[in-house]
Design a protein around this motif. Structure first.
Motif, PDB file in Angstrom:
ATOM      1  N   LYS A  46       1.116  -1.342   5.425  1.00  0.00           N
ATOM      2  CA  LYS A  46       1.755  -2.449   6.138  1.00  0.00           C
ATOM      3  C   LYS A  46       0.760  -3.299   6.931  1.00  0.00           C
ATOM      4  O   LYS A  46       0.940  -4.507   7.068  1.00  0.00           O
ATOM      5  N   GLN A  47      -0.274  -2.683   7.471  1.00  0.00           N
ATOM      6  CA  GLN A  47      -1.259  -3.425   8.262  1.00  0.00           C
ATOM      7  C   GLN A  47      -2.322  -4.094   7.407  1.00  0.00           C
ATOM      8  O   GLN A  47      -3.139  -4.859   7.920  1.00  0.00           O
ATOM      9  N   GLY A  48      -2.286  -3.848   6.111  1.00  0.00           N
ATOM     10  CA  GLY A  48      -3.340  -4.314   5.232  1.00  0.00           C
ATOM     11  C   GLY A  48      -4.071  -3.119   4.645  1.00  0.00           C
ATOM     12  O   GLY A  48      -4.075  -2.030   5.229  1.00  0.00           O
ATOM     13  N   ASP A  49      -4.685  -3.294   3.497  1.00  0.00           N
ATOM     14  CA  ASP A  49      -5.359  -2.197   2.806  1.00  0.00           C
ATOM     15  C   ASP A  49      -6.365  -1.491   3.724  1.00  0.00           C
ATOM     16  O   ASP A  49      -7.183  -2.144   4.387  1.00  0.00           O
ATOM     17  N   LEU A  50      -6.290  -0.178   3.769  1.00  0.00           N
ATOM     18  CA  LEU A  50      -7.118   0.605   4.682  1.00  0.00           C
ATOM     19  C   LEU A  50      -8.604   0.390   4.435  1.00  0.00           C
ATOM     20  O   LEU A  50      -9.391   0.227   5.373  1.00  0.00           O
ATOM     21  N   GLN A  51      -9.014   0.400   3.159  1.00  0.00           N
ATOM     22  CA  GLN A  51     -10.433   0.234   2.848  1.00  0.00           C
ATOM     23  C   GLN A  51     -10.937  -1.152   3.243  1.00  0.00           C
ATOM     24  O   GLN A  51     -12.072  -1.305   3.702  1.00  0.00           O
ATOM     25  N   ARG A  64      -9.750  -2.916   5.733  1.00  0.00           N
ATOM     26  CA  ARG A  64      -9.840  -2.900   7.193  1.00  0.00           C
ATOM     27  C   ARG A  64     -11.110  -2.176   7.654  1.00  0.00           C
ATOM     28  O   ARG A  64     -11.717  -2.545   8.661  1.00  0.00           O
ATOM     29  N   LYS A  65     -11.516  -1.144   6.917  1.00  0.00           N
ATOM     30  CA  LYS A  65     -12.773  -0.460   7.247  1.00  0.00           C
ATOM     31  C   LYS A  65     -13.972  -1.396   7.056  1.00  0.00           C
ATOM     32  O   LYS A  65     -14.907  -1.400   7.865  1.00  0.00           O
ATOM     33  N   GLU A  66     -13.938  -2.182   5.974  1.00  0.00           N
ATOM     34  CA  GLU A  66     -15.032  -3.132   5.720  1.00  0.00           C
ATOM     35  C   GLU A  66     -15.064  -4.221   6.786  1.00  0.00           C
ATOM     36  O   GLU A  66     -16.144  -4.629   7.238  1.00  0.00           O
ATOM     37  N   ILE A  67     -13.897  -4.706   7.195  1.00  0.00           N
ATOM     38  CA  ILE A  67     -13.830  -5.717   8.251  1.00  0.00           C
ATOM     39  C   ILE A  67     -14.371  -5.136   9.558  1.00  0.00           C
ATOM     40  O   ILE A  67     -15.129  -5.787  10.280  1.00  0.00           O
ATOM     41  N   LYS A  68     -13.993  -3.887   9.848  1.00  0.00           N
ATOM     42  CA  LYS A  68     -14.475  -3.217  11.066  1.00  0.00           C
ATOM     43  C   LYS A  68     -15.998  -3.168  11.088  1.00  0.00           C
ATOM     44  O   LYS A  68     -16.636  -3.497  12.104  1.00  0.00           O
ATOM     45  N   ASP A  88     -11.504   0.481  15.881  1.00  0.00           N
ATOM     46  CA  ASP A  88     -11.220   1.351  14.748  1.00  0.00           C
ATOM     47  C   ASP A  88     -10.422   0.540  13.736  1.00  0.00           C
ATOM     48  O   ASP A  88      -9.784  -0.465  14.088  1.00  0.00           O
ATOM     49  N   GLU A  89     -10.432   0.982  12.483  1.00  0.00           N
ATOM     50  CA  GLU A  89      -9.662   0.258  11.460  1.00  0.00           C
ATOM     51  C   GLU A  89      -8.171   0.231  11.763  1.00  0.00           C
ATOM     52  O   GLU A  89      -7.456  -0.691  11.346  1.00  0.00           O
ATOM     53  N   GLU A  90      -7.684   1.226  12.524  1.00  0.00           N
ATOM     54  CA  GLU A  90      -6.258   1.249  12.860  1.00  0.00           C
ATOM     55  C   GLU A  90      -5.860   0.086  13.767  1.00  0.00           C
ATOM     56  O   GLU A  90      -4.693  -0.281  13.854  1.00  0.00           O
ATOM     57  N   GLN A  91      -6.846  -0.529  14.433  1.00  0.00           N
ATOM     58  CA  GLN A  91      -6.555  -1.652  15.324  1.00  0.00           C
ATOM     59  C   GLN A  91      -6.500  -2.985  14.592  1.00  0.00           C
ATOM     60  O   GLN A  91      -6.108  -3.993  15.180  1.00  0.00           O
ATOM     61  N   ILE A  92      -6.881  -2.996  13.327  1.00  0.00           N
ATOM     62  CA  ILE A  92      -6.971  -4.250  12.565  1.00  0.00           C
ATOM     63  C   ILE A  92      -5.682  -4.506  11.783  1.00  0.00           C
ATOM     64  O   ILE A  92      -5.154  -3.619  11.127  1.00  0.00           O
ATOM     65  N   ILE A  93      -5.199  -5.750  11.861  1.00  0.00           N
ATOM     66  CA  ILE A  93      -4.029  -6.192  11.105  1.00  0.00           C
ATOM     67  C   ILE A  93      -4.476  -7.317  10.179  1.00  0.00           C
ATOM     68  O   ILE A  93      -5.029  -8.320  10.647  1.00  0.00           O
ATOM     69  N   VAL A  94      -4.272  -7.168   8.887  1.00  0.00           N
ATOM     70  CA  VAL A  94      -4.607  -8.229   7.934  1.00  0.00           C
ATOM     71  C   VAL A  94      -3.427  -9.193   7.859  1.00  0.00           C
ATOM     72  O   VAL A  94      -2.298  -8.798   7.545  1.00  0.00           O
ATOM     73  N   CYS A  95      -3.673 -10.458   8.140  1.00  0.00           N
ATOM     74  CA  CYS A  95      -2.615 -11.474   8.212  1.00  0.00           C
ATOM     75  C   CYS A  95      -2.858 -12.573   7.175  1.00  0.00           C
ATOM     76  O   CYS A  95      -3.958 -12.702   6.647  1.00  0.00           O
ATOM     77  N   PRO A 133      -1.517 -10.680  -0.816  1.00  0.00           N
ATOM     78  CA  PRO A 133      -1.323  -9.829  -1.996  1.00  0.00           C
ATOM     79  C   PRO A 133      -2.398  -8.754  -2.110  1.00  0.00           C
ATOM     80  O   PRO A 133      -3.566  -8.994  -1.789  1.00  0.00           O
ATOM     81  N   ILE A 134      -2.009  -7.588  -2.594  1.00  0.00           N
ATOM     82  CA  ILE A 134      -2.915  -6.439  -2.627  1.00  0.00           C
ATOM     83  C   ILE A 134      -4.125  -6.695  -3.520  1.00  0.00           C
ATOM     84  O   ILE A 134      -5.232  -6.216  -3.231  1.00  0.00           O
ATOM     85  N   ASP A 135      -3.967  -7.456  -4.602  1.00  0.00           N
ATOM     86  CA  ASP A 135      -5.119  -7.720  -5.473  1.00  0.00           C
ATOM     87  C   ASP A 135      -6.168  -8.580  -4.758  1.00  0.00           C
ATOM     88  O   ASP A 135      -7.377  -8.376  -4.938  1.00  0.00           O
ATOM     89  N   ILE A 136      -5.705  -9.513  -3.910  1.00  0.00           N
ATOM     90  CA  ILE A 136      -6.642 -10.327  -3.131  1.00  0.00           C
ATOM     91  C   ILE A 136      -7.347  -9.461  -2.097  1.00  0.00           C
ATOM     92  O   ILE A 136      -8.562  -9.566  -1.879  1.00  0.00           O
ATOM     93  N   GLN A 137      -6.604  -8.574  -1.450  1.00  0.00           N
ATOM     94  CA  GLN A 137      -7.202  -7.680  -0.453  1.00  0.00           C
ATOM     95  C   GLN A 137      -8.266  -6.781  -1.081  1.00  0.00           C
ATOM     96  O   GLN A 137      -9.358  -6.607  -0.535  1.00  0.00           O
ATOM     97  N   LYS A 138      -7.938  -6.192  -2.241  1.00  0.00           N
ATOM     98  CA  LYS A 138      -8.886  -5.274  -2.894  1.00  0.00           C
ATOM     99  C   LYS A 138     -10.130  -6.022  -3.394  1.00  0.00           C
ATOM    100  O   LYS A 138     -11.241  -5.486  -3.359  1.00  0.00           O
ATOM    101  N   THR A 139      -9.931  -7.261  -3.853  1.00  0.00           N
ATOM    102  CA  THR A 139     -11.077  -8.052  -4.302  1.00  0.00           C
ATOM    103  C   THR A 139     -11.978  -8.388  -3.124  1.00  0.00           C
ATOM    104  O   THR A 139     -13.208  -8.301  -3.215  1.00  0.00           O
TER     105      THR A 139
END
Length: 457
Positions: free
Chosen positions: A136-141, A143-147, A159-166, A333-339
């Motif tokens: 729900k917050q965005g793909d975990l991996q 969020r780790k890369e953004i962190k 931490d990655e748990e604090q990140i929300i992908v919008c 979309p999940i494909d955009i997030q994973k890319t």
């Protein structure tokens, strides 16, 4: 007469669609339909077919049944469709294609790394399970890369748990307005500032308190007097003035938030696009203060079309977010997030940032030179050195109505600072990112010819 034929579309659907179209396009209000028996006889249909078509029209409100009389077209149906069609016609707006469009926040079509993106997309889509609900917050991996990126480049620690992908900046503000409305109904916002923030918060019933900008950023005295519990700032590069809050004042701002149990929304919208200095470290990372909500985006440096932004929430707000948005998933979309995850993880994001800084600095310098050559001393440059546009203010009197008319005639589009900020002055936000390098001089030269014809002598 209705034309019914053998096809893959059932006869009752054909009949239903044609009667509905007849009602929508002709004034049939109050008209009686053929009885089911007569309809069967005339079109050689079964009773079940006609009943099914009539039942669907009745369920949708197109027709009504009158006891011992039959089926009639609803009395007010024509008026409703006429009004809707009228509104659609009135609101239709055609978007003109301009020869030179100085939009202040976009890129030319040769900038985005399309081939690489397609390659990565093809790779990740093969390995992505599309049968699962995403995080729900965005793909975990991701969020780790953004962190990791934020820690190394922006001194944002989380931490990655604090990140929300919008899905874009307005979505980020929508989330914040939602989770903070029980905390406060009052928000202080830089003035002048970006128009989107007050627009979003007003929709949630917040009272907006404009706070002046000084030579060192937001006026702390005004902020303190406001008794506000929430403030929105762009500290690393204030929009639209370009002012940076110095470290001493940043610490004072954070201390204000700590002492008053308040939150700061830090909008770091174009931190990657600084051409004359290294990016300024974030407010969020100063002294692990837990009072700053960090807002970032991939729109400015990667692509505004992908609509990817993110929030870093203080841990105290995480539970509030989870409870408020337990029904919602990230709009990206999940494909955009994973890319994007692969793009960052495999080192392409860092390379892209370096490339974009170099390319945009070239375009920035070309635009500045073109302004000097073609507009001469008729304008003053107010802000430069970052972002995708240069702010200019006329030093001569301009007939703005004549300028607007001449620009339209010559297929040129420019943007006032009032387009996306609260600054009510005759200042132009002249975008350069939207042009290829070889187009910049041609664009400014064409604009200058119109400009000089609009000067009041």
């Amino acid at each position: 007469m209705y034309k019914l034929e053998k096809s893959s579309i059932p006869l009752y659907i054909q009949l239903y669609e044609q009667i509905k179209s007849d009602i929508q396009n002709n004034n049939l209000a109050g008209t009686k339909l053929l009885s089911i028996r007569k309809m069967c006889q005339e079109y050689k249909l079964s009773k079940t077919t006609v009943e099914s078509a009539y039942n669907q029209l009745y369920a949708e409100g197109y027709i009504e049944s009158r006891p011992q009389s039959g089926f009639y077209v609803s009395e007010d149906i024509y008026k409703e469709f006429k009004q809707k069609n009228k509104n659609i016609s009135e609101e239709k707006i055609s978007e003109k294609e301009y020869k030179y469009n100085f939009f202040p926040a976009q890129y030319s079509d040769d900038v985005f790394p399309k081939r690489l993106w397609v390659k990565l997309h093809s790779k990740v889509i093969t390995n992505t399970n599309l049968g699962l609900y995403p995080n729900k917050q965005g793909d975990l991996q991701l969020r780790k890369e953004i962190k990791n990126y934020l820690a190394s480049s922006r001194a944002v620690f989380c931490d990655e748990e604090q990140i929300i992908v919008c899905s874009g900046f307005s979505d980020s503000m929508f989330i914040l307005a939602s989770i903070l409305k029980d905390f406060t109904s009052f928000i202080s916002i830089e003035n002048p500032g970006y128009k989107v923030t007050p627009k979003v918060f007003k929709q949630f019933g917040y009272k907006i308190n404009p706070v002046s900008i000084t030579k060192q950023g937001i006026d702390l005295k005004e902020l303190e007097e406001s008794k506000s519990k929430l403030v929105y700032v762009t500290p690393s590069h204030q929009y639209p003035t370009g002012i940076t809050i110095p470290i001493s004042k940043r610490i004072k701002l954070i201390n204000w938030a700590i002492e008053n149990n308040s939150y700061i929304i830090e909008d770091d919208y174009d931190s990657e696009l600084s051409y004359n200095n290294h990016p300024i470290p974030s407010l969020q990372g100063i002294n692990n203060n837990e009072r700053v909500i960090y807002s970032g985006t991939f729109s400015k440096a990667l692509s505004p079309a992908l609509r990817i932004s993110y929030l870093v929430l203080p841990k105290k707000l995480l539970e509030k977010y989870i409870n408020t948005f337990d029904f919602s998933f990230s709009g990206v979309p999940i494909d955009i997030q994973k890319t994007l995850e692969a793009f960052i993880k495999e080192g392409y994001w860092d390379k892209h940032i370096r490339k974009m800084r170099a390319l945009n600095k070239k375009k920035h310098d070309l635009m500045k030179k073109a302004i000097t050559i073609y507009l001469k001393d008729t304008v003053k440059i107010l802000r430069e050195g970052s972002g995708l546009a240069i702010l200019i203010k006329p030093t001569v009197k301009i007939d703005w109505k004549k300028l607007e008319k001449l620009l339209e005639e010559n297929s040129i589009k420019i943007y006032s600072i009032q387009f996306d900020t609260s600054l009510n002055e005759d200042i132009i936000n002249l975008g350069f990112g939207c042009f290829k390098e070889e187009e910049i001089f041609l664009a400014v030269e064409s604009f200058s010819k119109v400009w000089f014809n609009a000067i009041i002598k």
